[in-house]
Design a protein around this motif. Structure first.
Motif, short mmCIF file in Angstrom:
data_model
loop_
_atom_site.label_atom_id
_atom_site.label_comp_id
_atom_site.label_asym_id
_atom_site.label_seq_id
_atom_site.Cartn_x
_atom_site.Cartn_y
_atom_site.Cartn_z
N ARG A 241 -5.91 -4.00 2.42
CA ARG A 241 -6.22 -2.76 1.72
C ARG A 241 -5.53 -2.72 0.37
NH1 ARG A 241 -5.57 -0.02 6.82
NH2 ARG A 241 -7.56 0.92 7.40
N TRP B 117 -12.22 6.54 7.98
CA TRP B 117 -13.02 5.31 8.06
C TRP B 117 -12.59 4.32 9.12
CZ3 TRP B 117 -16.98 6.92 5.84
CH2 TRP B 117 -17.01 7.47 4.56
N PHE C 182 -8.54 4.90 -13.34
CA PHE C 182 -7.31 5.64 -13.64
C PHE C 182 -6.77 5.08 -14.93
CE2 PHE C 182 -7.15 6.00 -8.92
CZ PHE C 182 -6.98 7.37 -8.80
N GLY D 248 -13.90 -2.51 7.32
CA GLY D 248 -13.16 -2.30 8.56
C GLY D 248 -11.94 -3.20 8.75
N ARG D 249 -11.80 -4.25 7.95
CA ARG D 249 -10.65 -5.14 8.11
C ARG D 249 -10.45 -5.97 6.84
NH1 ARG D 249 -14.63 -8.14 12.28
NH2 ARG D 249 -15.35 -9.73 10.84
N LEU E 41 -4.33 9.70 -3.99
CA LEU E 41 -3.91 8.83 -2.90
C LEU E 41 -2.89 9.58 -2.05
CD1 LEU E 41 -3.57 5.47 -4.89
CD2 LEU E 41 -5.44 6.21 -3.41
N LEU E 42 -3.26 9.90 -0.81
CA LEU E 42 -2.36 10.65 0.05
C LEU E 42 -1.40 9.73 0.80
CD1 LEU E 42 -4.67 13.46 1.49
CD2 LEU E 42 -2.96 13.61 -0.35
N GLY E 43 -1.85 8.53 1.11
CA GLY E 43 -0.93 7.54 1.71
C GLY E 43 -0.64 7.74 3.18
N ARG F 251 -4.82 19.99 -3.26
CA ARG F 251 -5.31 18.94 -4.16
C ARG F 251 -6.54 18.26 -3.58
NH1 ARG F 251 -1.64 14.68 -5.67
NH2 ARG F 251 -1.17 14.46 -3.46
N GLU G 206 -1.70 8.54 -8.50
CA GLU G 206 -2.53 9.18 -9.54
C GLU G 206 -1.72 9.98 -10.56
OE1 GLU G 206 -2.51 9.92 -6.35
OE2 GLU G 206 -2.08 12.07 -6.17
N TRP H 43 -5.01 0.19 -1.17
CA TRP H 43 -4.33 1.46 -1.39
C TRP H 43 -3.07 1.66 -0.58
CZ3 TRP H 43 -6.26 2.58 -5.67
CH2 TRP H 43 -7.63 2.68 -5.92
N ASP H 44 -2.70 0.74 0.29
CA ASP H 44 -1.53 1.00 1.14
C ASP H 44 -0.27 1.26 0.31
OD1 ASP H 44 -2.90 0.86 3.46
OD2 ASP H 44 -2.10 -1.06 4.12
N LEU I 158 -15.01 1.71 11.68
CA LEU I 158 -16.41 2.01 11.37
C LEU I 158 -17.08 0.85 10.62
CD1 LEU I 158 -16.18 5.79 10.53
CD2 LEU I 158 -17.46 4.76 12.40
N ARG I 159 -16.55 -0.35 10.81
CA ARG I 159 -17.13 -1.52 10.16
C ARG I 159 -18.66 -1.54 10.34
NH1 ARG I 159 -16.43 -6.63 8.26
NH2 ARG I 159 -17.96 -8.14 8.97
N ASP J 210 -7.98 7.08 -0.68
CA ASP J 210 -7.54 6.15 0.35
C ASP J 210 -8.00 6.57 1.75
OD1 ASP J 210 -5.70 8.23 0.05
OD2 ASP J 210 -3.92 6.98 0.32
N LEU K 214 0.70 3.63 -1.67
CA LEU K 214 0.57 4.06 -3.06
C LEU K 214 0.46 5.58 -3.18
CD1 LEU K 214 -1.68 1.21 -4.44
CD2 LEU K 214 0.64 1.77 -5.15
N ARG K 215 0.96 6.30 -2.19
CA ARG K 215 0.94 7.76 -2.23
C ARG K 215 1.39 8.28 -3.59
NH1 ARG K 215 1.05 12.50 0.58
NH2 ARG K 215 2.55 14.01 -0.20
N GLY K 216 0.58 9.16 -4.18
CA GLY K 216 0.95 9.80 -5.44
C GLY K 216 0.71 8.94 -6.66
N PRO L 130 -9.88 12.03 -6.37
CA PRO L 130 -9.22 10.86 -6.95
C PRO L 130 -7.71 10.92 -6.78
CG PRO L 130 -9.80 12.37 -8.71
CD PRO L 130 -10.29 12.99 -7.42
N LEU M 274 -15.63 0.93 0.46
CA LEU M 274 -15.35 2.36 0.57
C LEU M 274 -14.09 2.61 1.39
CD1 LEU M 274 -16.30 5.23 0.05
CD2 LEU M 274 -17.92 4.97 1.94
N LEU N 186 -14.51 3.90 -10.49
CA LEU N 186 -13.43 4.87 -10.66
C LEU N 186 -12.35 4.24 -11.53
CD1 LEU N 186 -12.59 7.71 -9.30
CD2 LEU N 186 -10.91 6.29 -8.17
#
Ligand SMILES: NC(=O)c1ccc[n+]([C@@H]2O[C@H](COP(=O)([O-])OP(=O)(O)OC[C@H]3O[C@@H](n4cnc5c(N)ncnc54)[C@H](OP(=O)(O)O)[C@@H]3O)[C@@H](O)[C@H]2O)c1
Ligand SMILES: NC(=O)c1ccc[n+]([C@@H]2O[C@H](COP(=O)([O-])OP(=O)(O)OC[C@H]3O[C@@H](n4cnc5c(N)ncnc54)[C@H](OP(=O)(O)O)[C@@H]3O)[C@@H](O)[C@H]2O)c1
Lengths: 214, 214
Positions: B184, A186, B212, B180-181, A178-180, A33, B193, B186-187, A189-190, A13, B189-191, A176, B12, B210
């Motif tokens: 998302r 990023w 999981f 860039g916009r 997700l730290l959140g 990790r 994995e 991944w918002d 950086l579009r 993420d 979703l900490r942990g 792989p 990315l 990728l």
């Protein structure tokens, strides 16, 4: 020709910093990790930890780890990566890397409150400069004497150089996980990929090595 | 055993939607860049576009594209992916996929304003349901008759199922571009994995696949 290079470990993420530090675990579990595949390599163990036993992983992750140190003539890093923020009240702070840091070249630490240079064993000298990205880079290129310049981190510093279009090669090792939370590499950086060639290699560790180069 | 699967194309920097739509280009340039590797595959061309010429890429990207359609017995998608938001004033809207959509199974569209079911050619029927993730999944599993259930998108819908721990396999095709916009994936979703095995494969297109799975 001097190339300007960046190598970072990020989470899927996009976070390049961790947030779970405690006084007992100053780097936190997340840092372990995030950098696990890298610190397990033979190159990291010998070059950074001074372990001469030959232990450590070989293969894709190690190939990238070894490139990390190749041909670097000077390094630029931010005040936080050097540890000035976490150790603001210690005027004798000399970085996290012991007496003989792995850089073995001039290191320019960006800081709004520069200090006197600190020469270390093994070829590393820490210089402190208050400069924008382009001026800092000019200084580092001159010091690199034909070698490459690495922008070492953290993300706040790296993003300045990416946004200014100063980076020739950006390698991220994507873990792989997700730290959140933390600081994202990023943000803002579009369209960065324009003008770069992207290549991607997957390691058995689950790490994806993505490289933008021009 | 029914498995609950997700396949998405993301940038990315983690965006699963694009924002550059115009009336002339209803999908925008970014959508083309985001899905380029996928829509270039032989599987997409034959299954979604009905192109029987055998044109299209083969290899890693196509292998994943073909798995995308394998064994799916029912699909769940959000109201926005189906097009209800963009076409809110059209009571006869039947989705973006023409008379014979590529799903060929029951599709459950999550919506707070459900409509009557729409049977289409080729085995697809769109059903509209107002339900939380678990209830929607129970309905879809029953309809899938032993096949897998795919949560098709968009990210708002997928995240509900990821957060509720309902997804057995998450495959993302990561394009080496920075949008860039957008929304998302991944918002929050900490942990995520934990409990999953992560594998990563790189395609010559620059796409990283990728997965999981548990
Ligand atoms: N993921 C990785 O691979 C990786 C690599 C390296 C570091 N890190 C992590 O990154 C974290 C630190 O990153 P960060 O983004 O918070 O900070 P950072 O980039 O290391 O440092 C930012 C600080 O440097 C100074 N600075 C930056 N640009 C400057 C300029 N143009 N002129 C003058 N001063 C300037 C400012 O400090 P002052 O205003 O206080 O002077 C600024 O607050 C650490 O936790 C480290 O572990 C991660
Ligand atoms: N990157 C990819 O691979 C991929 C795949 C598919 C789609 N997409 C893109 O994703 C975009 C749409 O994604 P999105 O995240 O904006 O929206 P979405 O997930 O498609 O739809 C969200 C909407 O569905 C309804 N909904 C969701 N959960 C519900 C529930 N539990 N109960 C009742 N209604 C529920 C709500 O609409 P109402 O409140 O209006 O009923 C909600 O606003 C499109 O632009 C599409 O192109 C991308």
């Amino acid at each position: 020709m001097t190339r300007v290079r960046v190598d970072l470990n990020i989470s899927l993420d996009g976070f390049a910093t961790t947030t779970d530090q405690t006084p007992e675990k100053p780097f936190g579990e997340d840092w372990g990790r995030l950098t696990d595949a890298y610190v397990s390599t033979r190159t990291f163990r010998s070059r950074v930890l001074g372990d001469t036993s030959g232990a450590g992983t070989t293969g894709v992750d190690d190939d990238f780890a070894s490139r990390y140190f190749d041909e670097i003539g000077a390094e630029i890093m931010g005040a936080a990566m050097f540890g000035l923020h976490a150790n603001a009240d210690d005027p004798d702070w000399r970085g996290w890397w012991g007496d003989e840091p792995p850089f073995r070249c001039p290191v320019f630490v960006l800081s709004h409150t520069p200090r006197e240079p600190i020469p270390m064993k093994g070829g590393t000298t820490f210089h402190f400069i208050d400069a924008d990205a382009q001026d800092a880079l000019n200084t580092a290129v001159a010091a690199a004497d034909g070698g490459d310049v690495r922008i070492g981190g953290g993300p706040t510093t790296v993003r300045q150089f990416l946004r200014a279009g100063l980076v020739d090669e950006l390698h991220v090792a994507i873990a792989p996980i997700l730290l959140g939370r933390g600081i994202r590499l990023w943000d803002d950086l579009r369209g960065f990929e324009e003008g770069y060639r992207a290549t991607s290699v997957s390691a058995p560790s689950g790490t994806t090595h993505l490289t933008f180069s021009r």
